[in-house]
Write an enzyme that holds these catalytic residues in place. Structure first.
Site, PDB file in Angstrom:
ATOM      1  N   ASP A  56      -5.777  -6.548  10.339  1.00 19.30           N
ATOM      2  CA  ASP A  56      -7.094  -5.894  10.345  1.00 19.30           C
ATOM      3  C   ASP A  56      -8.235  -6.839   9.963  1.00 19.30           C
ATOM      4  O   ASP A  56      -9.357  -6.710  10.460  1.00 19.30           O
ATOM      5  CB  ASP A  56      -7.112  -4.625   9.469  1.00 19.30           C
ATOM      6  CG  ASP A  56      -6.568  -4.847   8.069  1.00 19.30           C
ATOM      7  OD1 ASP A  56      -6.076  -5.957   7.774  1.00 19.30           O
ATOM      8  OD2 ASP A  56      -6.627  -3.891   7.270  1.00 19.30           O
ATOM      9  N   LYS A  86       0.804  -1.226   0.000  1.00 21.67           N
ATOM     10  CA  LYS A  86       0.000   0.000   0.000  1.00 21.67           C
ATOM     11  C   LYS A  86       0.842   1.283   0.000  1.00 21.67           C
ATOM     12  O   LYS A  86       0.447   2.284   0.604  1.00 21.67           O
ATOM     13  CB  LYS A  86      -0.966   0.011   1.207  1.00 21.67           C
ATOM     14  CG  LYS A  86      -1.940  -1.167   1.218  1.00 21.67           C
ATOM     15  CD  LYS A  86      -2.882  -1.142   2.399  1.00 21.67           C
ATOM     16  CE  LYS A  86      -2.266  -1.705   3.651  1.00 21.67           C
ATOM     17  NZ  LYS A  86      -3.249  -2.003   4.714  1.00 21.67           N
TER      18      LYS A  86
HETATM   19 MG    MG Z   1      -8.664  -0.178   8.298  1.00 17.61          MG
END
Ligand code: MG
Ligand code: ADP
Length: 433
Positions: free
Chosen positions: A195, A159
Site C-alpha cells: 500500500d 495487524k
Molecule cells: Mg489502506
C-alpha cells in the site's frame, strides 16, 4: 501497573513524561533509523526489511481502465480506476467490504475465496464493460518478500491477521487460484503492490517530486525510491522498527499481542493500537482511583482488550465523544478532561514518531535537504485524527528548521488502491513494448 501519582493532574504529568518524544530523542531516533536502513539494504540483521518492490515510476501518460484490489487491514476494496493521462486519475465504481473476524483468523483458503468472491460480485454487478479483459493491481498491505512485479511471498501476518497457510506462499498465486475456482477469467493480475508503494506511485502519476509514500491507517509503513539500487522503490516495512523507547503500557500491549516483539513502531503509532494504549492507561488510572473514582462500573467499561478505538480518541479530541459508547452513561467533567488529555498525549507521540520516520527517509535521500520532497500519505488515522498532520509538521520544523518547507505532506486518498492500478498500467505497457 501504577503511576504512583497523587492527583489526576500529577498522573497526567507522569504519563506525559513517559510518552514524551522530544527533539533530542528525535535526533537519536533518526540516526538509529539510518543505521537500520543501511543494515537492511545490505541484507544484514535489521528490524527494517527494506524490500525491493519492483515497481517503476509512471510517466503520467499511462491511459486506460484498470482494476484495483486493496486489502488494507480493516477494509477491503475493489475499484475500477481510470487513468486519463496528464496525471489525472478518476476512481470509478468502488465496492468496500469489511473482512469478518473469522476470515481474518481462519484458513488462508477462505480468505482468498472471500476476496475472489467479492471480485466476482463486482464484475457481475454490471459495473464494467462486458467481454473485455482487465488488468488488475493487487494491493496487499502486509510484509511480502517481492520476487517480481506480480509475485511475492508473505513473510508474516501483522495487524491482527493470522489466516493459516499463507505465510511463505505466493499471494498472487493464491489469489489467482481462488479466481480460477470461481471462474473469473476476464481479469489478469499484472501487479502486486504494497500500500505504501501504491500511495507513492499514485501521487507520482501527477507529481514527479513525490519521493516518500506513507500509510497511517490500521497499520503504518513507508516507501521511497532508493538511488543505490537504480531508483527502485523500497518498501521499508518501518512498522517493525524496534529501536524506540517503550512505555510500560507499550510493553503490556506487546506482550498480549499475537506478534510479541514485532512491529514495535507500528504498535506505538498506528490506528489499530492507539485505542488499546489508551485503554491500558485508563485502566491504570482507574485502579489508582484517579479516573472515574466515583463510578464502580468504570473498570468494566475498559476491561475488554481492543474495545477502545482510535476513532473514539478522535471524538474526544473533537469534542463529540459519546460517553455511552464506553457503556459509561455519564461522565464527570473532570474525568472527561483527563480522557481528553490522555488522547492528546498518546496521539501526539504517534504523530511525532511518524514524522521522525518521515524526516529519516527525507534526510537519507537528501542529507542537506536542498530539494522538495512531496510525501504522499494515505490512511484514516492521518486523514481523520484532528491535528495529526499539524503535529507531524511541527516536528518536521523542529528537526529541519529553515529547510522544513521542503517537505510537504499530501493526503493521497485511496492512493493505496489507485496506485496499484497505475503500477499495473506501467507493467502492462512494459509487456507491450
Ligand atoms: Mg489502506
Ligand atoms: P486500512 O488500514 O484497512 O487500509 P484505513 O486507512 O481506513 O484502512 O484505516 C483504518 C483504521 O484507521 C481504523 O482501523 C482505525 O484504527 C483508524 N481510524 C479510522 N477512522 C478514524 C478516525 N476517525 N480517527 C482516528 N483513527 C481512525
Amino acid at each position: 501497573m501504577t503511576t504512583t501519582a497523587k492527583s489526576p493532574k500529577d498522573a497526567l504529568d507522569k504519563i506525559s513524561e513517559e510518552f514524551a518524544f522530544n527533539t533530542k530523542d528525535v535526533k537519536e531516533f533518526i540516526s538509529l533509523f539510518h543505521l537500520e536502513m543501511a543494515r537492511g539494504l545490505e541484507g544484514g540483521q535489521s528490524s527494517l526489511k527494506m524490500i525491493d518492490s519492483f515497481a517503476r515510476r509512471p510517466s503520467g501518460s499511462e491511459l486506460g481502465t484498470y482494476l484495483a484490489l486493496d486489502l488494507g487491514g480493516t477494509n477491503f476494496r475493489v475499484m475500477a480506476v481510470n487513468l486519463r493521462g496528464k496525471g489525472e486519475i478518476h476512481v470509478g465504481a468502488t465496492s468496500r467490504y469489511s473482512i469478518p473476524k473469522d476470515i481474518i483468523t481462519g484458513k488462508g483458503e477462505d480468505l482468498f475465496n472471500f476476496i475472489a468472491s467479492k471480485l466476482g460480485a463486482f464484475i457481475e454487478s454490471g459495473k464494467l464493460a462486458k467481454d473485455k479483459t482487465y488488468a488488475l493491481g493487487f494491493t496487499f498491505s502486509f510484509p511480502v518478500k517481492q520476487t517480481g512485479i506480480k509475485s511475492g511471498t508473505l513473510i508474516a501476518w501483522t495487524k491482527g491477521f493470522s489466516a493459516e497457510g499463507v505465510v511463505g506462499k505466493d499471494v498472487v498465486a493464491l489469489l489467482e487460484g481462488a479466481m480460477k475456482k470461481q471462474n473469473i477469467n476476464c481479469i489478469s493480475v499484472e501487479a502486486l503492490a504494497n500500500d505504501t508503494v501504491g500511495t507513492m506511485i499514485a501521487k507520482c502519476y501527477a507529481r514527479k517530486d513525490c519521493d516518500i509514500g506513507v500509510i497511517l491507517g490500521t497499520g503504518t509503513n513507508a516507501c521511497y525510491p532508493e538511488s543505490r539500487i537504480s531508483g527502485l522503490t523500497v518498501n521499508t516495512e518501518w512498522g517493525n522498527f524496534n529501536k524506540l523507547r517503550q512505555t510500560k503500557f507499550d510493553l503490556v500491549l506487546d506482550d498480549a499481542s499475537n506478534n510479541p516483539g514485532l512491529q514495535l513502531f507500528e504498535k506505538a503509532v498506528s490506528g489499530m493500537y492507539l485505542g488499546e494504549i489508551f485503554r491500558l492507561v485508563a485502566l491504570s488510572l482507574i485502579d489508582e482511583k484517579l479516573l472515574f473514582a466515583s463510578s464502580k462500573l468504570a473498570r468494566s467499561a475498559f476491561e475488554v482488550p481492543y474495545s477502545f478505538t482510535s476513532e473514539q480518541m478522535s471524538s474526544l479530541a473533537e469534542g463529540t465523544f459519546d460517553a455511552k459508547s464506553t457503556s459509561l452513561s455519564q461522565m464527570a467533567d473532570e474525568d472527561f478532561a483527563v480522557m481528553v488529555s490522555m488522547a492528546k498525549i498518546i496521539s501526539t507521540r504517534s504523530a511525532r514518531l511518524a514524522a521522525a520516520a518521515v524526516a529519516s527517509l527525507a534526510l537519507w535521500q537528501d542529507p542537506k535537504m536542498l530539494q522538495k520532497h512531496v510525501v504522499a500519505v494515505d490512511g484514516s488515522l492521518y486523514e481523520k485524527y484532528p491535528g495529526y498532520k499539524q503535529e507531524m509538521t511541527r516536528l518536521i520544523g523542529e528537526v529541519l528548521g529553515g529547510h522544513a518547507g521542503n517537505i510537504s505532506f499530501e493526503l493521497t486518498k485511496d492512493g493505496s488502491g489507485t496506485g496499484a492500478a497505475v503500477i499495473a498500467a506501467v507493467a502492462a505497457s512494459e509487456h507491450a513494448t
